[in-house]
Write a protein that holds these residues in place. Sequence first.
Motif, PDB file in Angstrom:
ATOM      1  N   PRO A  10       0.843  -1.204   0.000  1.00 54.03           N
ATOM      2  CA  PRO A  10       0.000   0.000   0.000  1.00 54.03           C
ATOM      3  C   PRO A  10       0.875   1.250   0.000  1.00 54.03           C
ATOM      4  O   PRO A  10       1.771   1.398   0.825  1.00 54.03           O
ATOM      5  N   ALA A  11       0.616   2.156  -0.939  1.00 53.48           N
ATOM      6  CA  ALA A  11       1.442   3.362  -1.062  1.00 53.48           C
ATOM      7  C   ALA A  11       0.585   4.539  -1.517  1.00 53.48           C
ATOM      8  O   ALA A  11       0.991   5.321  -2.374  1.00 53.48           O
ATOM      9  N   ALA A  12      -0.606   4.650  -0.944  1.00 48.47           N
ATOM     10  CA  ALA A  12      -1.533   5.697  -1.371  1.00 48.47           C
ATOM     11  C   ALA A  12      -1.662   6.831  -0.364  1.00 48.47           C
ATOM     12  O   ALA A  12      -2.393   7.788  -0.594  1.00 48.47           O
ATOM     13  N   GLY A  13      -0.938   6.749   0.759  1.00 52.82           N
ATOM     14  CA  GLY A  13      -1.064   7.767   1.795  1.00 52.82           C
ATOM     15  C   GLY A  13      -0.554   9.130   1.355  1.00 52.82           C
ATOM     16  O   GLY A  13       0.270   9.243   0.436  1.00 52.82           O
ATOM     17  N   LEU A  14      -1.018  10.171   2.034  1.00 52.27           N
ATOM     18  CA  LEU A  14      -0.682  11.547   1.650  1.00 52.27           C
ATOM     19  C   LEU A  14       0.671  12.002   2.179  1.00 52.27           C
ATOM     20  O   LEU A  14       1.248  12.953   1.666  1.00 52.27           O
ATOM     21  N   VAL A  54       2.028  -6.021  -6.381  1.00 55.61           N
ATOM     22  CA  VAL A  54       1.051  -4.993  -6.732  1.00 55.61           C
ATOM     23  C   VAL A  54       1.203  -3.848  -5.736  1.00 55.61           C
ATOM     24  O   VAL A  54       1.205  -4.056  -4.526  1.00 55.61           O
ATOM     25  N   ILE A  55       1.389  -2.656  -6.262  1.00 55.49           N
ATOM     26  CA  ILE A  55       1.521  -1.455  -5.450  1.00 55.49           C
ATOM     27  C   ILE A  55       0.208  -0.685  -5.523  1.00 55.49           C
ATOM     28  O   ILE A  55      -0.286  -0.381  -6.609  1.00 55.49           O
ATOM     29  N   ILE A  56      -0.362  -0.385  -4.355  1.00 53.77           N
ATOM     30  CA  ILE A  56      -1.601   0.367  -4.287  1.00 53.77           C
ATOM     31  C   ILE A  56      -1.245   1.847  -4.246  1.00 53.77           C
ATOM     32  O   ILE A  56      -0.619   2.318  -3.286  1.00 53.77           O
ATOM     33  N   THR A  57      -1.623   2.585  -5.277  1.00 51.72           N
ATOM     34  CA  THR A  57      -1.246   3.987  -5.378  1.00 51.72           C
ATOM     35  C   THR A  57      -2.486   4.884  -5.280  1.00 51.72           C
ATOM     36  O   THR A  57      -3.612   4.410  -5.167  1.00 51.72           O
ATOM     37  N   GLY A  58      -2.262   6.173  -5.351  1.00 49.38           N
ATOM     38  CA  GLY A  58      -3.336   7.148  -5.338  1.00 49.38           C
ATOM     39  C   GLY A  58      -2.953   8.325  -6.213  1.00 49.38           C
ATOM     40  O   GLY A  58      -2.026   8.243  -7.031  1.00 49.38           O
ATOM     41  N   ARG A  59      -3.651   9.423  -6.021  1.00 48.22           N
ATOM     42  CA  ARG A  59      -3.334  10.622  -6.794  1.00 48.22           C
ATOM     43  C   ARG A  59      -1.918  11.098  -6.481  1.00 48.22           C
ATOM     44  O   ARG A  59      -1.427  10.952  -5.382  1.00 48.22           O
ATOM     45  N   SER A  60      -1.276  11.668  -7.499  1.00 45.87           N
ATOM     46  CA  SER A  60       0.067  12.249  -7.367  1.00 45.87           C
ATOM     47  C   SER A  60       1.133  11.215  -7.037  1.00 45.87           C
ATOM     48  O   SER A  60       2.154  11.538  -6.434  1.00 45.87           O
ATOM     49  N   LYS A  61       0.903   9.956  -7.421  1.00 46.12           N
ATOM     50  CA  LYS A  61       1.883   8.900  -7.143  1.00 46.12           C
ATOM     51  C   LYS A  61       2.557   8.390  -8.415  1.00 46.12           C
ATOM     52  O   LYS A  61       3.183   7.337  -8.401  1.00 46.12           O
TER      53      LYS A  61
END
Length: 296
Positions: A10-14, A54-61
């Motif tokens: 998991p790599a979606a944190g701000l 699998v890497i869990i991403t979010g915006r600006s990643k």
Amino acid sequence: MGPVTKAVIPAAGLGTRFLPATKSTPKEMLPVVDKPAIQYVVEEAVQAGLTDIVIITGRSKRAIEDHFDRNFELEHYLEQSDRYELLKEVQFTSDLADIHYVRQRDPLGLGHAVSIARHHVGDEPFAVLLADDIMVDDAALLRSMIHVYERGGHSCVALTEVAPEEISSYGCVDPDPKSQPGPDLLAIRRVVEKPSREDAPSNLAIQGRYLFTPEIFEMLDRIEPGRGGELQLTDAIGLLLEQQDVYGVVCRGGRYDVGQKLDYLRANVEIALTRPDLGPAFGEWLRAYVAGLDQP
């Protein structure tokens, strides 16, 4: 039971603790010496034999995806400049593993981040490695967790002993004192998310390494959102305990929580000191600097 070959990161944190540095740079891409933090985590997974990631991403990643992708212009420049050692480092990064990306559209917590990996994981066991936690142990901890699964088909979590005043910042386990299958391996009776010091059943905090059987996805479907509307992974582990034994593997060293500023600085210093190309000169400077602090 199939072998463990998949990892979820998991790599979606701000990354708000590191603002303003993380305003435009993912916190996972902050360098520890000369590699981004997330690369240490991917290398650890690969060292343990987990090559489907699998890497869990979010915006600006997007920078994370670019880092593990090929950069032909840079490779060509390094080759033309006869900088072959750097070229090897750059190519090594893009050839580490079979890496996939899934976006977490809403910040609904760690449990939600893990749940959206189900279509990639399928009906297989898998590891979860938090990108904030760097393990410098040649993947010994992760290998031992995989071994726990291979011996009995059990899920397990990594544990760290913390000071009593720190336990309220972590998920905490209640160990079974009658069941300790091996050194630094214990059975878990229940888990508590961020208990007060007075209510904590132990000082054993869950750290950022997990190994799950696929039944965890069913548990994630059953839990309700908690504070802030987030789905807590510890709540799902609590439900999993109703169906199967879950074990804890105690980590005795090599861990850096680079999501915390002090540990991030400690990681940079200690890892640099172990490097043959940096350690001797950096250590000499550091000793002189510390000695100067003691002068009146």
